[in-house]
Design an enzyme around this catalytic site. Structure first.
Site, PDB file in Angstrom:
ATOM      1  N   TYR A   1       3.568  -8.538   9.300  1.00 58.59           N
ATOM      2  CA  TYR A   1       2.937  -9.242   8.180  1.00 58.59           C
ATOM      3  C   TYR A   1       3.177  -8.517   6.860  1.00 58.59           C
ATOM      4  CZ  TYR A   1      -0.473  -5.536   8.848  1.00 58.59           C
ATOM      5  OH  TYR A   1      -1.052  -4.306   8.984  1.00 58.59           O
TER       6      TYR A   1
ATOM      7  N   LYS B   1      -9.179   7.161  10.767  1.00 66.35           N
ATOM      8  CA  LYS B   1      -8.392   6.225  11.552  1.00 66.35           C
ATOM      9  C   LYS B   1      -7.710   7.018  12.663  1.00 66.35           C
ATOM     10  CE  LYS B   1      -4.907   2.574  11.304  1.00 66.35           C
ATOM     11  NZ  LYS B   1      -3.983   1.790  10.452  1.00 66.35           N
TER      12      LYS B   1
ATOM     13  N   THR C   1      -4.499  -5.083   5.115  1.00 66.07           N
ATOM     14  CA  THR C   1      -4.183  -5.963   6.242  1.00 66.07           C
ATOM     15  C   THR C   1      -5.162  -7.112   6.349  1.00 66.07           C
ATOM     16  OG1 THR C   1      -3.164  -4.172   7.506  1.00 66.07           O
ATOM     17  CG2 THR C   1      -3.947  -6.054   8.762  1.00 66.07           C
TER      18      THR C   1
ATOM     19  N   THR D   1      -6.594  -0.354   6.196  1.00 64.57           N
ATOM     20  CA  THR D   1      -7.038   0.689   7.119  1.00 64.57           C
ATOM     21  C   THR D   1      -6.374   2.045   6.870  1.00 64.57           C
ATOM     22  OG1 THR D   1      -5.343   0.055   8.744  1.00 64.57           O
ATOM     23  CG2 THR D   1      -7.503  -1.007   8.933  1.00 64.57           C
ATOM     24  N   ASP D   2      -5.152   2.051   6.335  1.00 60.69           N
ATOM     25  CA  ASP D   2      -4.375   3.295   6.288  1.00 60.69           C
ATOM     26  C   ASP D   2      -5.040   4.397   5.478  1.00 60.69           C
ATOM     27  OD1 ASP D   2      -2.462   2.282   7.949  1.00 60.69           O
ATOM     28  OD2 ASP D   2      -0.991   1.869   6.387  1.00 60.69           O
TER      29      ASP D   2
ATOM     30  N   GLU E   1      -8.751  34.733   5.323  1.00 63.49           N
ATOM     31  CA  GLU E   1      -8.081  34.996   4.053  1.00 63.49           C
ATOM     32  C   GLU E   1      -8.166  33.827   3.083  1.00 63.49           C
ATOM     33  OE1 GLU E   1      -3.760  36.820   2.635  1.00 63.49           O
ATOM     34  OE2 GLU E   1      -4.206  36.502   4.748  1.00 63.49           O
TER      35      GLU E   1
END
Length: 341
Positions: free
Chosen positions: A31, A175, A17, A100-101, A318
């Site tokens: 965008y 994030k 971005t 950012t993702d 476990e």
């Protein structure tokens, strides 16, 4: 007498971005990411000369992608370029511009694979933006400036993420918001520092690189062409074992060498990370399927879908726990461990 070298800061760009562009300056969500080159990004940052204080700035376009499409191939290339520049005596620090993702995943990956000795003396700083470069009020220029401040701060070290004036450690950053500028948090670990008017206010020690991850040596990453397949499943009300059983279905691994990310699904499952509820709790039906997976040699790691806190194991647990890592970071750690095996 040897000539004194001039220190420099490297900026490695990967898109995101921060390099995005929209038709209207008022549009902060419609965008297209990864449209603006690194030279143009840096030209839009005011006051970099003052921050650099006599150091030089060099830039390199490593990739130009939307970070939702981050791939193992880009990780390999990025790790190699960062490792190369860290080894140069005249490099003071490295800044990486990133979407950012998946920033938290790339940050943790670099934290795990870069040489601890180099990270102990030089910072690698990822930064980003929540608004595109075309925005009427983009946040990217300030974030880049703050990242350069951190990269040139005496004593700064480790892999860090800088966004909205906060400095986060790679192992902790997540994030946590879809839209606001202050979209990242380190949960109950808290931020490492804050950038305030061009100066760093340190609130806890700089993060140390892990020294027990020999399996993640950069040389291994550079040469690997077969990333172990590790998937993430989530626990929720009414969760069944159907997804796990589908993942366990026999598939052909023919042609796995030299695979692309799209071909990864053709590779047999090697590991599963379960994002459990609460303290890593798992529905009985999903738990039964995970036992079947483990019996077939698939590694199972238990994490939590909760945004803060960590899974606390008991003697009767476990499945292995994620040592405090979020599901996406636990997946990376397990892939690296399986890669060594």
């Amino acid at each position: 007498m040897a000539a004194k070298f001039i220190e420099k800061v490297l900026v490695l760009a990967t898109g995101g971005t921060i390099a995005g562009s929209a038709a209207s300056a008022a549009d902060n969500i419609g965008y297209t990411a990864a449209q603006v080159g690194v030279s143009q990004l840096l030209a839009a940052v005011p006051g970099l000369d003052q921050v650099l204080a006599g150091r030089t700035l060099e830039a390199e376009q490593v990739a130009q992608i939307d970070s939702k499409d981050m791939s193992f191939a880009v990780w390999q290339q990025l790790a190699q370029r960062v490792n190369h520049h860290l080894a140069q005596a005249d490099v003071a620090g490295i800044v990486i511009t990133h979407g950012t993702d998946t920033l938290e995943e790339t940050a943790y990956f670099l934290h795990a694979v870069l040489p601890a000795l180099q990270l102990a003396s030089k910072p690698v700083v990822l930064t980003c933006a929540m608004r595109p470069a075309s925005s009427v009020a983009p946040d990217g220029p300030q974030n880049i400036r703050d990242a350069v401040v951190v990269a040139t701060t005496t004593g700064a070290c480790g892999v860090l993420a800088v966004c909205a004036g906060a400095v986060h450690a790679a192992a902790d950053v997540q994030k946590v918001h879809t839209y606001r500028l202050d979209a990242f948090s380190s949960g109950d670990a808290g931020a490492v520092a804050y950038v305030e008017e061009g100066a760093v206010r340190l609130v806890k020690n700089w993060p140390l690189a892990p020294v027990d991850m020999a399996h993640a040596a950069i040389e291994k990453i550079a040469s690997v062409n077969h990333w172990p397949r590790v998937e993430i499943v989530m626990n929720y009300a009414g969760a069944s074992g159907a997804l796990v059983d589908a993942l366990l279905a026999p598939v052909s691994a023919a042609g796995a060498q030299g695979q692309t990310d799209a071909q990864l699904a053709q590779v047999p499952l090697r590991g599963l990370v379960v994002a459990g509820t609460g303290n890593g709790t798992i529905h009985q039906d999903l738990e039964a399927a995970l036992r079947r997976a483990q019996a077939l040699g698939v590694r199972v790691v238990r994490s939590t879908r909760c945004a803060t806190g960590r899974v606390l194991a008991t003697e009767s647990s476990e499945f292995a726990h994620s040592k405090g890592l979020s599901p996406v970071k636990a997946r990376i750690a397990l892939m690296l461990e399986l890669m060594q095996a």
